[in-house]
Scaffold this active site. Structure first.
Site, PDB file in Angstrom:
ATOM      1  N   CYS A  36      -2.590  -3.822  -1.402  1.00 52.76           N
ATOM      2  CA  CYS A  36      -2.854  -2.605  -0.633  1.00 52.76           C
ATOM      3  C   CYS A  36      -2.761  -2.871   0.866  1.00 52.76           C
ATOM      4  CB  CYS A  36      -4.224  -2.024  -0.992  1.00 52.76           C
ATOM      5  SG  CYS A  36      -5.603  -3.153  -0.735  1.00 52.76           S
TER       6      CYS A  36
ATOM      7  N   GLU B  24       0.977   0.824  -0.695  1.00 49.08           N
ATOM      8  CA  GLU B  24       0.766  -0.135  -1.775  1.00 49.08           C
ATOM      9  C   GLU B  24       2.113  -0.799  -2.036  1.00 49.08           C
ATOM     10  OE1 GLU B  24      -2.602  -0.906  -4.683  1.00 49.08           O
ATOM     11  OE2 GLU B  24      -2.430   0.402  -2.947  1.00 49.08           O
TER      12      GLU B  24
END
Length: 363
Positions: free
Chosen positions: A321, A355
């Site tokens: 992330c 992401e």
């Protein structure tokens, strides 16, 4: 939670910027061009959290959000187009309901949790004790809205219905069922999460050896990846996530996964036989033939010791992330592993967050 600048017309250009940013960060490692998985332009976010803001001089209250670092200038919210249609449908109905004192008195925060499968849970947070009168009113409201409700005040939590929502995600033709607990981390963008699971499933491939998974959470990736290998050893330190993962494994009849509540540091010690752990008493680590490791670490990425642990595997499947810490970790591993696949998953449209995923294979 701050409000993203919602502009569907700008989506394509913003996604190209993210793609270029990721490609630039991975360029020193001769990475292939990233595969890009787009998000729906609106109604993609399955979670939302709002503070309540009272107008000066009257009793009217509104959903409100704030820019990061500014807790004094509210952005009043009437609808929220990035949130799921279910959240948008529930927002005005809940606003009508908090006019009742048993539900609205000293209510200061509302949290919505929904799923692609249509389930919904609302958490109501109070600056006062909640009691039997609250529970009676909440039971009537939950029935009216078709949701579960959780009330929270200092030192107290009352659940009306369930304290989790149920999700169904389709991966490689199979439907996986998930319990997603209130208060625990879940992927906010369900459509992109489903694409991410599919990519990870394909990238890992069909294997005859075993998989180690670090930071497994509620088993989001564990369930589909377990169908690709002989056995899985999964680790997680959050007790609520461990409980949810165990329930999800049982609900999906996945029986080749052993889950232990250990940190990555503790697991490293166990694998290196530095010291024994009671939580591993029923697990024979020497029975595993690990060929792959799957990691989905927090924003800080993997610490150096965990990075060294992953180096011993033929394949490292890494979901990140934070592309900056991903690049830092790859720099540590680059002398022994090369990037064979990489991907961008647009979990967070209209923000700079992204992401990403890489498959690293031994040189």
């Amino acid at each position: 939670m701050s409000r993203p600048q919602f502009d569907p017309a700008a989506y394509a250009a913003q996604l190209e910027d993210k793609k270029a940013r990721l490609a630039g960060l991975l360029a020193p490692f001769a990475a292939p061009a990233p595969e890009v998985f787009e998000s729906p332009r609106e109604h993609y976010r399955l979670r939302a959290e709002f503070r309540l803001w009272r107008e000066t001089g009257n009793e009217n209250r509104h959903y409100a959000m704030f820019e990061q670092g500014d807790k004094h200038t509210p952005i009043l919210i009437e609808d929220f187009p990035i949130a799921s249609r279910r959240i948008n449908e529930l927002m005005p109905r809940l606003k009508d309901a908090w006019a009742e004192p048993a539900l609205g008195f000293k209510l200061f925060q509302v949290e919505f949790l929904t799923t692609l499968a249509g389930d919904a849970l609302i958490t109501l947070c109070y600056h006062r004790p909640i009691d039997a009168a609250w529970q009676q009113a909440a039971e009537a409201l939950a029935a009216e809205l078709g949701v579960s409700l959780v009330g929270r005040s200092r030192g107290k939590r009352i659940v009306v219905g369930r304290d989790y929502v149920e999700e169904e995600l389709l991966v490689a033709g199979r439907r996986f069922r998930y319990r997603q607990p209130e208060g625990a981390f879940t992927q906010p963008n369900g459509e992109v999460n489903q694409k991410m699971l599919g990519w990870a499933y394909e990238a890992l491939g069909e294997r005859e050896d075993d998989l180690l998974e670090l930071y497994c959470g509620n088993g989001n990736f564990t369930l589909p990846l377990a169908t690709r290998v002989r056995k899985v050893l999964a680790t997680e330190i959050s007790k609520s996530s461990v409980n949810a993962a165990l329930a999800n494994l049982a609900d999906n009849a996945v029986d080749n996964v052993s889950l232990v509540r250990l940190s990555a540091e503790e697991l490293t010690q166990a694998l290196n036989e530095v010291r024994p752990f009671r939580r591993l008493a029923d697990i024979d680590l020497k029975s595993y033939a690990f060929g792959s490791v799957f990691v989905d670490p927090p924003r800080a990425g993997m610490d150096p010791d965990t990075c060294e642990l992953t180096r011993r595997f033929e394949r490292i499947l890494y979901i990140s992330c934070n592309p900056e810490t991903l690049a830092q970790n790859i720099a540590q591993l680059h002398d022994t592993h090369r990037i064979s696949r990489c991907a961008l998953f647009d979990q967070f449209p209209y923000t700079h967050h992204m992401e990403s995923g890489v498959l690293l294979e031994r040189r």
